[in-house]
Each structure stands twice: as C-alpha cells, then as structure tokens.
Design a protein around this motif. Sequence first.
Motif, mmCIF file in Angstrom:
data_model
loop_
_atom_site.group_PDB
_atom_site.id
_atom_site.type_symbol
_atom_site.label_atom_id
_atom_site.label_comp_id
_atom_site.label_asym_id
_atom_site.label_seq_id
_atom_site.Cartn_x
_atom_site.Cartn_y
_atom_site.Cartn_z
ATOM 1 N N ARG A 30 -6.059 3.946 0.889
ATOM 2 C CA ARG A 30 -6.183 4.468 -0.382
ATOM 3 C C ARG A 30 -6.137 5.859 -0.281
ATOM 4 O O ARG A 30 -6.732 6.823 0.794
ATOM 5 C CB ARG A 30 -7.733 4.276 -0.740
ATOM 6 N N GLU A 68 -4.934 8.365 5.047
ATOM 7 C CA GLU A 68 -6.681 8.039 5.354
ATOM 8 C C GLU A 68 -6.581 8.224 6.683
ATOM 9 O O GLU A 68 -7.643 8.844 7.321
ATOM 10 C CB GLU A 68 -6.665 6.511 4.908
ATOM 11 N N ASP A 102 -7.244 9.270 -1.914
ATOM 12 C CA ASP A 102 -8.158 9.673 -3.059
ATOM 13 C C ASP A 102 -7.582 11.038 -3.715
ATOM 14 O O ASP A 102 -8.115 11.012 -5.011
ATOM 15 C CB ASP A 102 -9.527 10.072 -2.404
#
Length: 653
Positions: free
Chosen positions: A443, A230, A445
């Motif tokens: 996170r 990220e 994606d």
Amino acid sequence: MYEQISHSLLNEILDELQPNAYERRRDLQHFYTRLGANFYAIHNLFERLYGQRDDFELQMQRLVETLVRKYMHRPRELKDLDIAREKDHNWFLSQKWVGMALYSAGFAGNLRNMAAKTPYFQELGINLVHIMPILKCPVGKSDGGYAVSNFREIDERIGTLEDLQTIADEFGKRDILLVLDVVVNHTSDEHEWAQKAIAGDKKYQDYYYIFDNREIPDMYEQSMPEIFPESSPGNFTWNETMQKWVMTVFHNYQWDLNYSNPAVFIEMIDVILFWINQGADIIRLDAVAFLWKKIGTTCQNEREAHLLLQLMKDCCQVVAPGALFIAEAIVAPVEIIKYFGEDAIIAKECEIAYNATFMALLWDAIATQNCKLLTQGLKSLPGKLERATWLNYVRCHDDIGLGYDDNDIRAAGYDPFAHRQFLIDFYTGSYPGSFASGVPFMRNDKTGDARISGSLASLAGLEKAAQSGNEQEIRIAIDKILLLHNLIMAFGGIPLLYYGDEIGTFNDYSYRDDHDKLGDSRWIHRPTIDWQRVELRKRQGTIEYTLFAALKKMIAIRKETTAFADFNNRHLIDTNNEHLFAFMRFDHNRSSKSVLVVSNFSAEPQTLDLQTLAHEGFGTSGQLIDLYSGQQPVIEEGRLPIQPFHFYWLSEY
C-alpha cells in the motif's frame, strides 16, 4: 543471412578454438548450421550493444566459445528433442498444453518428493510444470527465491541437482514440460560477484551499478518509480563496507546487474544454457523489463532491454532451439506485446508472456458482476505474433496489480482512482457485502495505490462460505472459480493453474508468525499443501472433489478441442449484455467446428440472443452442444439462458 564482415570474424574465432576439443564429436553439423544462420543477427545485436568497446572482438570470441562449450555439453537426448521440435516448430501452440506453477517446498516438501507427485499431474491432466525458484538464496533475504546467491547451485533446503535430474527424467518420459526460473535482472548481495565487488574487485564492481556518491543515483531517482515503496523505498542502497551506493530496484539485498558490460551478458547466457542443458524445456526470465538502465527514464522497457532478449534468443537457438523463453514482464499491454519481438510472425525475443492484463480484468469482472472493463481492456490489448502465445492464469505466486489503462476505465464508465479504490476495498474485505478475504500488498499512502494478495478460493468467497457452512454460498464460490478457469482454458494460450487452486486452498495466515515473511503479504497465497486434504478429491460431496473433478474434465475437453489451439483464432463477440463475455474460437485448419465461449458474470440469470451471431455464421447449420456438459442447451425463441456464474462451450453438430 550471409554478411562478409561478421562471418569473417566468425571464421577467425572458430579457427582460434582448439579443434580437437570438439571435432571428435560427429554431431556438430546442426550447431554449425544454426550458428551460421544466426551469426549475422548475433554479431549485429552484440555490436549495437557493445561495439563501441575496445574489447569488442575479444568479448565476441568469448560469447562464441560459450555457445560451443554449452552445445558440446548438451545431452544427446536433448539434441534429438531440439531436432524434433525444429521440424514441428508450432508444437507449443497446441491446445494440449496445460500448466501448473508451484513452489516445490510448498507442494511436495522438497525436490526429491516432487518426482513422486508426477502421477498427480497426470491425473489432473497437467503436462507443463513450472517449479518456482530453486536456486541458492540467503535465509531471510530471498524474496521468495528471487534473490539468487549462486546461479548454478540448488538451495540445499530444497534439494540437489540430482533430484532435479530425476524430475527432468520422469517428466521427459511422460511428455511433461519442465519450466525453471532464471533471475536475469539482479543477484543477491551474497552472490560471489557481489561479495568480490564489496571486497574491492573492480572487475565485479563493473557487474553492477555502483557509485561513489549520490550525484548519479539522484539523477536516476528523478524518473524511476519505486517497486516496493512500503518495504524498500528508493532504488539505491548504501553499502557501508564499500562506502558506495548500489542500485537495488527491488529490495536492498538485490543488486541490479549492469548489462552495459558484455561480461554480464555472457555470464547470464551461460547460466541460461546451463539450466536448459539440465532438462528445462522452458526458461522463465524474471524481471526482463528492467534489464537496461538509462538516466531520465523509468528504467523499464528500454529499447536495449529488447535487444538483449533478442540476443539471448538467437544464442539459445544456436545451442538449444527446442527450448522456449517466458517473459516475466508485468507491464502495460502496449509494452508487454513487445516482449514477443518485432518480427511479424516469429517470436524473436520470448515465445511466451504472462497475460497479466487478462488476469486483472477477470478479477474486475468478478467484483463488478459485469464485463464492461473486461471487454474494453481486451479490445485495447494488441494482437500477439502468430508464433507466440500467452500464459493465461487466474492466480500466481505474485500479487494482483490493478494496472488497467485509465482510458479503458473511463470508457467502461468509471473514474480511474475511485474504481481502483473500490477494487482494493472489495478484495481486502472492507467493502460492504464483499465475499473476498484478501489483504493489501505494498500500500502506498502517498498515492492510495495498493495491490492485492490472497488465494483464489479466498478471493472468490469460498473461504468465508466454508467457514459459515452456507451451502448456497459455497456453491456460488465454486461456480466463480470454475467460471474463471473456463476462460483461461478457452481464451487462447497456455492455461496455467496455481498449485492448490485445484482443491480450493484457502489463505495461509501462518506467514504472520514468521519473521522472515511477515513483511510480505504475498506469502498468504504461497501455501504448504495438506496432502490429507488432497485425498478428499476422491470423496464425492467435498469441495475438493467438486473442484478437482470439474477442472480435470475441463482440461480433458480442452485437449480434444482443436479450436482452442493458439493461432490468433479468436474473435470477441458483442453480446449487447454487459454481464456476458463471449468470444468465438475457430479451428485454424478448419478441420472441426468453431466454438462459442460465453460466460455470465452476473449473480442473476442472463440470456444471449443467438440471432446476433447470425453474421458470424454460428447456430445456423445445426443443433448446439455444450462441449463441457455434453448436453444440448435449452434455447427459448432464439435466446440462450445462462445461469449465474455459469458458462458454455458451444459447438454445432
């Protein structure tokens, strides 16, 4: 082991050293004994790693000179401690050790104030203190202290070397172990070595992985995962000044050290021994899984990384055999066990390793209210060496990764992807009925993966319960916190509390207002301790009092219970109840009774059929006593009732 070639080289090296520099000391007999005993292994490992180089013998001489120099600068009281620990070589396996990890700035403001907090550790029963990174780091590019710009200077915002010496002296008087970090995988791009490399110094460019174009970096990238997809995608960073690519596995300002260069190894062993000589009993070696890079691999857990750690251990055994290593390797169970070493008994790499698998499995059990994955995952955890131990923890400065083995998840009856998504949603508060107040970390994606940040109290539901004022929910959350701590105290290893958990510290959302911390959600659980709130530990009826008193009691009982020492004296119990997790602890000297540890992860009362333990020889020769409460449990027709989120430490009397 005596071997002519290596020992002939050793004699040549020692002859070339200036004898007057060390012969005036009368305590070299221990150094020579250890060097002679370890030199074959040191030479063999060094040759396997660097024997193909033309300067091998010169580098070997530099290594021995480094060891001699560090031994000569080792304080007398620490040399005496080395000798005492050599005589009691299993000292660190005792049940008496209980640790706490903390940031000195968050815990006490700075190092100077830390020494004054020593009575607080003693009050709780803590006798091992891990002070998180304290070395000089750039402002805004520190990675929580793990981007070091000077390996021998303490960050002036935290304190001075004199402050640390005061802490070491205070701890030493009270038999409290001092744990310090050495970041062995990388430096800050503001480190002197990196700055000289940027300036064009070829010697220091060879300290890192630096390339003129993308050809070789692209080869690496084909198999290397992203650690921080990220915030820092990829594993290489373009340096405009050099017009070159630099390997930066973690963040773009953290340059990976090139251990295929023996000069790097010698520099880092010098750094490690420097801090051991400052009074560190234990050195936490950060990011050890990444030490060796090889095209076509993930560049993690390589064979050469283990050889490097074995070499570090042998070198430290010569200079300071009383000091221990912690392996910071948050990797799969089949890999983590290798960081203890290959010997059948003795830890030849690191004596201590983080039991991240156990931690993550505990959080699964809290969310699901069953022990299916916990039990299955621990069955798949390889056994450790006899003279090595785990650090067992519920929370730490880092995130919670959900790195369970997919086969274990399936064996527990779950779909791996769906189950991880459930846990992410549950602990970030988006799952219906969740009590947790966590936030996602990194996170991804593309894969749907994420890790979890949050304090223990907030993840266990205490934050939400306290905000609502619901006394029943507060009690349940406290029960969960104590349930988790009971297991790290009793499982086998060194329990490691995280600062603030002993009083139920909530998430610190102020990081969102700090530009330097905003992109890293882990700062939500790196608190600044409110010492006025800490004073509430003395006032009955408060959350702080309830938690602190319970943990203090738990720690005291642990220290008295010899079955909780760590000599591979644990046996998992099949309870025939998915909500109950149980194991037996045996006294390795058989001088005291065994202890049955049983924990209920359900919100409903459960019962344990004691008849199922008959084949264990438990419960057949006397009455049962709960060591924690000091009371006899109620047993109904051979069945032991266990209240929701409660536990027992049962022994016969």
